[in-house]
Design a protein around this motif. Structure first.
Motif, PDB file in Angstrom:
ATOM      1  N   ALA A  33      39.886  38.856  33.217  1.00 27.58           N
ATOM      2  CA  ALA A  33      41.230  39.218  33.671  1.00 27.58           C
ATOM      3  C   ALA A  33      41.277  40.690  34.070  1.00 27.58           C
ATOM      4  N   ARG A  34      40.650  41.541  33.296  1.00 25.91           N
ATOM      5  CA  ARG A  34      40.613  42.966  33.623  1.00 25.91           C
ATOM      6  C   ARG A  34      39.930  43.191  34.964  1.00 25.91           C
ATOM      7  N   ARG A  35      38.835  42.504  35.190  1.00 24.14           N
ATOM      8  CA  ARG A  35      38.076  42.680  36.431  1.00 24.14           C
ATOM      9  C   ARG A  35      38.807  42.112  37.653  1.00 24.14           C
ATOM     10  N   VAL A  36      39.574  41.064  37.449  1.00 24.42           N
ATOM     11  CA  VAL A  36      40.335  40.475  38.556  1.00 24.42           C
ATOM     12  C   VAL A  36      41.666  41.210  38.732  1.00 24.42           C
ATOM     13  N   GLU A  37      42.051  41.980  37.703  1.00 19.49           N
ATOM     14  CA  GLU A  37      43.303  42.739  37.683  1.00 19.49           C
ATOM     15  C   GLU A  37      44.518  41.821  37.599  1.00 19.49           C
ATOM     16  N   VAL A  38      44.432  40.848  36.681  1.00 21.55           N
ATOM     17  CA  VAL A  38      45.552  39.966  36.366  1.00 21.55           C
ATOM     18  C   VAL A  38      45.612  39.825  34.850  1.00 21.55           C
ATOM     19  N   GLU A  39      46.660  39.207  34.356  1.00 20.72           N
ATOM     20  CA  GLU A  39      46.760  38.890  32.934  1.00 20.72           C
ATOM     21  C   GLU A  39      45.935  37.633  32.654  1.00 20.72           C
ATOM     22  N   TYR A  64      33.213  33.315  32.068  1.00 17.96           N
ATOM     23  CA  TYR A  64      33.317  33.635  33.494  1.00 17.96           C
ATOM     24  C   TYR A  64      32.056  34.344  33.993  1.00 17.96           C
ATOM     25  N   GLY A  65      31.497  33.832  35.086  1.00 14.85           N
ATOM     26  CA  GLY A  65      30.369  34.471  35.746  1.00 14.85           C
ATOM     27  C   GLY A  65      30.854  35.307  36.920  1.00 14.85           C
ATOM     28  N   SER A  66      29.938  35.993  37.569  1.00 14.29           N
ATOM     29  CA  SER A  66      30.322  36.856  38.696  1.00 14.29           C
ATOM     30  C   SER A  66      30.963  36.051  39.823  1.00 14.29           C
ATOM     31  N   GLY A  67      30.530  34.805  40.040  1.00 13.86           N
ATOM     32  CA  GLY A  67      31.154  33.972  41.073  1.00 13.86           C
ATOM     33  C   GLY A  67      32.609  33.686  40.767  1.00 13.86           C
ATOM     34  N   ASP A  68      32.934  33.493  39.488  1.00 22.00           N
ATOM     35  CA  ASP A  68      34.330  33.276  39.087  1.00 22.00           C
ATOM     36  C   ASP A  68      35.160  34.529  39.337  1.00 22.00           C
ATOM     37  N   ILE A  69      34.565  35.685  39.079  1.00 16.38           N
ATOM     38  CA  ILE A  69      35.271  36.955  39.299  1.00 16.38           C
ATOM     39  C   ILE A  69      35.538  37.132  40.796  1.00 16.38           C
ATOM     40  N   VAL A  70      34.535  36.835  41.612  1.00 18.42           N
ATOM     41  CA  VAL A  70      34.704  36.941  43.069  1.00 18.42           C
ATOM     42  C   VAL A  70      35.840  36.022  43.519  1.00 18.42           C
ATOM     43  N   LYS A  71      35.826  34.780  43.064  1.00 17.82           N
ATOM     44  CA  LYS A  71      36.908  33.854  43.425  1.00 17.82           C
ATOM     45  C   LYS A  71      38.259  34.380  42.967  1.00 17.82           C
ATOM     46  N   GLY A  72      38.301  34.922  41.764  1.00 16.15           N
ATOM     47  CA  GLY A  72      39.555  35.468  41.245  1.00 16.15           C
ATOM     48  C   GLY A  72      40.085  36.592  42.112  1.00 16.15           C
TER      49      GLY A  72
END
Length: 158
Positions: A33-39, A64-72
């Protein structure tokens, strides 16, 4: 009309790389959440509608993997562009042809919004210099309101 700058988040997303945190490992929901900048609850909601479905660790926790972060980050950027979660899901999950339809529809919507904003800007620029004392008689105001011409056009100096 003046150029509109993209949001800081969109700029960061365009320049961002999964390696920006110096690691490529998996993270729990709070860090994701921090990396995607959402709650964190936002990530849970996105998972409930199938936009981002992280794997689970042995204890059942989201992983969560890096692909999930990218999608987020893509979801977040698309939402900043005014896209609905359904549209974003189509972009991430549907075929290329379906994705294209969604994006073309969004582009048409943006063009429509741009035309409305251009008209509003033109109207407001007119208002600054309008000499009419009775705005109901001003052709510029009437035109913007979708009415026909009034009795006198006082908007232009003779």
């Amino acid at each position: 009309m003046s150029e509109i700058a993209p949001s800081a988040f969109i700029v960061k997303t365009l320049l961002w790389s999964p390696n920006d945190w110096g690691e490529t490992g998996r993270v729990m929901i709070g860090e994701a959440a921090r990396r995607v900048e959402v709650e964190a609850h936002v990530l849970r909601h996105w998972e409930s509608v199938g936009v981002i479905v992280p794997s689970r660790d042995a204890g059942g926790r989201r992983d969560y993997g890096s692909g999930d972060i990218v999608k987020g980050r893509i979801v977040r950027a698309c939402q900043e562009l005014g896209m609905s979660l359904r549209e974003v899901a189509s972009i991430l999950l549907d075929s290329r042809a379906n994705r294209r339809v969604v994006i073309e529809r969004r582009l048409a919507h943006i063009a429509e919004q741009r035309a409305k904003l251009d008209a509003a800007e033109e109207f407001l620029r007119h208002v600054i210099d309008c000499r009419a004392t009775d705005v109901s008689q001003c052709n510029g105001w009437r035109r913007y309101a979708g009415l026909g011409p009034g009795q006198v056009d006082l908007t232009r100096a003779e």
